[in-house]
Design an enzyme around this catalytic site. Structure first.
Site, mmCIF file in Angstrom:
data_model
loop_
_atom_site.group_PDB
_atom_site.id
_atom_site.type_symbol
_atom_site.label_atom_id
_atom_site.label_comp_id
_atom_site.label_asym_id
_atom_site.label_seq_id
_atom_site.Cartn_x
_atom_site.Cartn_y
_atom_site.Cartn_z
ATOM 1 N N HIS A 194 2.099 1.852 -3.418
ATOM 2 C CA HIS A 194 1.057 2.447 -4.276
ATOM 3 C C HIS A 194 0.970 3.956 -4.026
ATOM 4 C CE1 HIS A 194 -0.406 -1.305 -5.807
ATOM 5 N NE2 HIS A 194 -0.724 -1.770 -4.616
ATOM 6 N N THR A 219 0.830 -1.213 0.000
ATOM 7 C CA THR A 219 0.000 0.000 0.000
ATOM 8 C C THR A 219 0.861 1.258 0.000
ATOM 9 O OG1 THR A 219 -1.676 -1.197 1.263
ATOM 10 C CG2 THR A 219 -1.832 1.194 1.265
#
Ligand code: ZN
Length: 343
Positions: A43, A40
């Site tokens: 990202h 995450t």
């Protein structure tokens, strides 16, 4: 205090000084020792389409951590003590909705995630609602820092019937490797681990996999051999890769259970009749950690000492080297990557 910050809408992260958070009345202020780096975070660093739609910079990143209590809010005095070592559930839930009030807070639709929707843990200090904070009780902070992703693996594995089962784990990133070890510890008869990357397969073997294989005909052969020709009792799909999702349905036995944790990047066409319905499969979507039964189970497994997640920890970096930490994740070779902050 020093923190890893997404400074503005666009790729890249910076390490810079930001104000130390204050401890609200229902909060615990924690001095962070170790933090886990996650896909995450990559990202958000790369500013992909998901991050652009979700994250509002400037933002302190990080949602996996452990550290030391340095201040306890007025309303929660007595719940925690200064000096205690703790970790925390990174999903802050509303506490009032149907899901929250029926023991299903992991699917609260008002969930706010630290390091995604509000200030996170890649910082010297973080303030957390006391309801989210968990005592480590002797678990080292380096392991405490990975209890968030490890909890996803516990949730995935322990919501299926594991004792005596043949378990197939598709995708051996850190969460898949944890899942292998959890299934072994929980009494699986055999655990077959599958990944394209040999370094990840080596970690899965260290975690106790009966077989660690690249995708291909050898996987089906191993599943059938170890299950007496029936197929896997439980399949944990941890990759999100469409071919693996089809393998999950195909290699599960009739009446088997599929635990879906890996997130596909787009639509996956599924033949519901042949892949699921006619086989009588049960499919379960895994999101987050059950609050707080997953945490309770995880603490018991870790404190008992029979489950040791440390082989999955492959990289450690100081806070200033977040770019190197993200590069290690991007390489696909890393297990769990840790940032050392106040350790
Ligand atoms: Zn809720």
């Amino acid at each position: 205090m020093k923190a890893i910050v997404k400074p503005s809408a666009g790729p890249g992260l910076v390490v810079r000084d930001v104000p130390k958070p204050s401890c609200g009345p229902a909060d615990v202020l924690i001095k962070v020792r170790h933090a886990g780096v996650c896909g995450t975070d990559l990202h958000i660093a790369e500013w992909d389409a998901w991050a652009q739609g979700r994250v509002k910079p400037p933002l302190v990143l990080g949602h996996e951590f452990a550290g030391e209590v340095v201040e306890v809010g007025d309303a929660v005095q007595g719940e925690f003590s200064v000096g205690e070592l703790v970790t925390a559930e990174g999903h802050i839930i509303c506490g009032h909705c149907l899901q929250c009030r029926t023991g299903n807070g992991h699917i609260c639709q008002k969930t706010r995630i630290i390091g995604v929707d509000r200030a996170g843990a890649f910082a010297e200090f973080i303030a957390m609602p006391a309801t989210n904070v968990m005592r480590l009780d002797g678990i080292p902070t380096e392991i405490g820092a990975i209890m968030d992703p490890m909890g996803n693996a516990f949730h995935t594995v322990l919501t299926a019937d594991i004792p005596g089962s043949v378990v197939l784990v598709l995708g051996c990133g850190p969460i898949g490797c944890f899942a292998v070890g959890i299934a072994v510890t929980a009494g699986a008869r055999a655990v077959i681990a599958v990944d394209v990357n040999p370094k990840r397969l080596a970690i899965a073997e260290t975690m106790g996999a009966t077989r660690a294989l690249k995708p291909g005909p050898a996987v089906e052969a191993a599943v059938m051999e170890l299950s007496g020709g029936n197929g896997a009792d439980v399949v944990c799909e941890m990759s999100g890769a469409p071919p693996a999702i089809h393998d999950a349905f195909r290699l599960a036995r009739f009446g088997g259970r599929i635990q879906l944790l890996g997130i596909p990047s787009g639509d996956v066409p599924v033949n519901f009749a042949t892949e699921i319905i006619f086989k009588g499969l049960t499919v379960y979507g895994v999101i987050g950690r059950k609050m707080y039964e997953t945490w309770n189970l995880m603490q018991r497994f870790l404190k008992g000492g029979r489950f040791d997640p440390r082989p999955v920890l492959t990289h450690r970096f100081p806070i200033d080297r977040i770019d190197d930490a993200l590069a290690a994740i991007k390489s696909g070779d890393a297990g769990k990557v840790i940032i050392e902050i106040g350790a």
